[in-house]
Motif scaffolding. Structure first.
Motif, PDB file in Angstrom:
ATOM      1  N   GLU A 213       0.887  -1.234   0.035  1.00 23.26           N
ATOM      2  CA  GLU A 213       0.022  -0.040  -0.020  1.00 23.26           C
ATOM      3  C   GLU A 213       0.839   1.358   0.092  1.00 23.26           C
ATOM      4  O   GLU A 213       1.832   1.482   0.662  1.00 23.26           O
ATOM      5  N   ASP A 214       0.354   2.369  -0.859  1.00 24.16           N
ATOM      6  CA  ASP A 214       0.908   3.520  -0.880  1.00 24.16           C
ATOM      7  C   ASP A 214       0.032   4.582  -1.011  1.00 24.16           C
ATOM      8  O   ASP A 214      -0.986   4.435  -0.972  1.00 24.16           O
ATOM      9  N   TYR A 215       0.584   5.859  -0.933  1.00 22.99           N
ATOM     10  CA  TYR A 215      -0.505   6.853  -1.029  1.00 22.99           C
ATOM     11  C   TYR A 215      -1.498   6.749  -2.066  1.00 22.99           C
ATOM     12  O   TYR A 215      -2.637   7.182  -2.003  1.00 22.99           O
ATOM     13  N   LYS A 216      -0.770   6.573  -3.162  1.00 21.88           N
ATOM     14  CA  LYS A 216      -1.778   6.435  -4.525  1.00 21.88           C
ATOM     15  C   LYS A 216      -2.932   5.400  -4.218  1.00 21.88           C
ATOM     16  O   LYS A 216      -4.022   5.622  -4.577  1.00 21.88           O
ATOM     17  N   THR A 217      -2.578   4.230  -3.711  1.00 13.18           N
ATOM     18  CA  THR A 217      -3.621   3.151  -3.539  1.00 13.18           C
ATOM     19  C   THR A 217      -4.686   3.525  -2.450  1.00 13.18           C
ATOM     20  O   THR A 217      -5.691   3.304  -2.701  1.00 13.18           O
ATOM     21  N   GLN A 255       2.952   5.417   8.942  1.00 13.80           N
ATOM     22  CA  GLN A 255       2.800   5.967   7.322  1.00 13.80           C
ATOM     23  C   GLN A 255       1.607   5.973   7.218  1.00 13.80           C
ATOM     24  O   GLN A 255       1.228   6.910   6.316  1.00 13.80           O
ATOM     25  N   LYS A 256       0.532   5.175   7.440  1.00 14.92           N
ATOM     26  CA  LYS A 256      -0.832   5.229   7.323  1.00 14.92           C
ATOM     27  C   LYS A 256      -1.432   6.499   7.928  1.00 14.92           C
ATOM     28  O   LYS A 256      -2.227   7.086   7.006  1.00 14.92           O
ATOM     29  N   MET A 259      -0.291   9.193   5.650  1.00 11.33           N
ATOM     30  CA  MET A 259      -1.470   9.182   4.510  1.00 11.33           C
ATOM     31  C   MET A 259      -2.868   9.935   4.786  1.00 11.33           C
ATOM     32  O   MET A 259      -3.369  10.587   3.948  1.00 11.33           O
TER      33      MET A 259
END
Length: 300
Positions: A213-217, A255-256, A259
């Motif tokens: 998972e990253d910011y885009k997803t 990190q979440k 985001m």
């Protein structure tokens, strides 16, 4: 309900609520920033949090008064009550358990009532005029063993004239078994009997950072959820924070949280809110509606 509040039956109303005010300075600062940019409409404060008293700074630095109480019985916080007065709710080290299963097994209902009321009273003493109540980690719902504390919560809702976060669409939650669905149907019927205002739905992202998972997803997932909002009142729950050493010490999923801080600053998200004709509201409007239908006049 929304027509009685002055909206059309077809309106899509959205509360953007930032959870967990009060547990860390970096979280408090992020929530203050989002309020000052008008990108959220509500927050809920955890009174057992070590930084909950920074709510006074919150009021100085924002013009927003939309603060609810995130009723807390779990997650390794100390109670706001004296330990000896709520000893069935805490572990040997004096803190709440990590899971509500312990509370369901061991909690004296009078201790639950005392601690939750004391959390509300502490908030009032700090100048908070609460807009609503909700439950941290769902600890009052009987999710594990079927022993719930909803009558205590509803009693507090009536005493303080506050709505409670119990979305009516929860009965369609596919992860719940028949017992839990039956329980939530009972809670919803009881709230209706008492005149406690309920919203229609809640949307949120998984708290944990998912594999890959990253910011885009994360953003695409949120956009998809926003485009599926139905007429009525929905809350989107986010857990925003700035990234600091403090945050990394309290959660593996820091990190979440960063985001989720960025989501409602994002122009793509803002365009979705406009294109879907989603109207932003706060819990304060729901509280005032509930108090009007119940002729509630108590002031604090």
């Amino acid at each position: 309900m929304i027509e009685e509040m002055g909206y059309k039956r077809t309106d899509k109303l959205l509360i953007i609520n930032a959870d967990d005010f009060g547990i860390a300075k970096c979280i408090n600062e992020a929530i203050i920033e989002l309020f000052n940019r008008n990108d959220i409409t509500s927050t809920s404060v955890m009174m057992p949090g070590s930084r909950s008293k920074e709510i006074k700074d919150f009021f100085k630095r924002t013009s927003c008064k939309n603060v609810g109480i995130h009723l807390t019985l779990t997650d390794k916080f100390k109670p706001v009550s004296r330990a000896k007065d709520v000893n069935t709710l805490i572990m040997d080290n004096g803190i709440f358990p990590s899971s509500s299963e312990y509370i369901e097994s061991n909690g004296d209902i009078n201790h639950v009532k005392k601690e939750l009321r004391n959390q509300i009273e502490l908030a009032l003493s700090l100048g908070i005029d609460p807009t609503h109540l909700d439950s941290h980690q769902g600890s009052v719902f009987g999710l594990f063993l079927g022993r719930d504390f909803m009558e205590v919560v509803f009693e507090l809702c009536m005493e303080y004239g506050l709505p409670f976060l119990l979305p009516k669409q929860v009965v369609n939650q596919v992860s719940f078994d028949e017992r839990m669905i039956s329980s939530f149907k009972r809670y919803i019927r009881r709230a209706k009997e008492l005149g406690i205002a309920l919203i229609d739905d809640v949307i949120c992202l998984p708290y944990e950072l998912q594999n890959g998972e990253d910011y885009k997803t994360v953003k695409n997932t949120m956009i998809n959820k926003l485009t599926q909002i139905q007429p009525g009142i929905t809350q989107v729950t986010i857990h925003p924070s700035f990234v600091t050493k403090e945050l990394k010490e309290i959660t593996l999923h820091w990190q979440k949280r960063e985001m989720e801080y960025n989501l409602f600053l994002d122009d793509d998200i803002k365009r979705i809110l406009l294109s879907e004709n989603i109207k932003l509201i706060s819990w304060k409007e729901i509280r005032e509606y509930q108090r009007s239908i119940n002729n509630y006049s108590k002031s604090f």
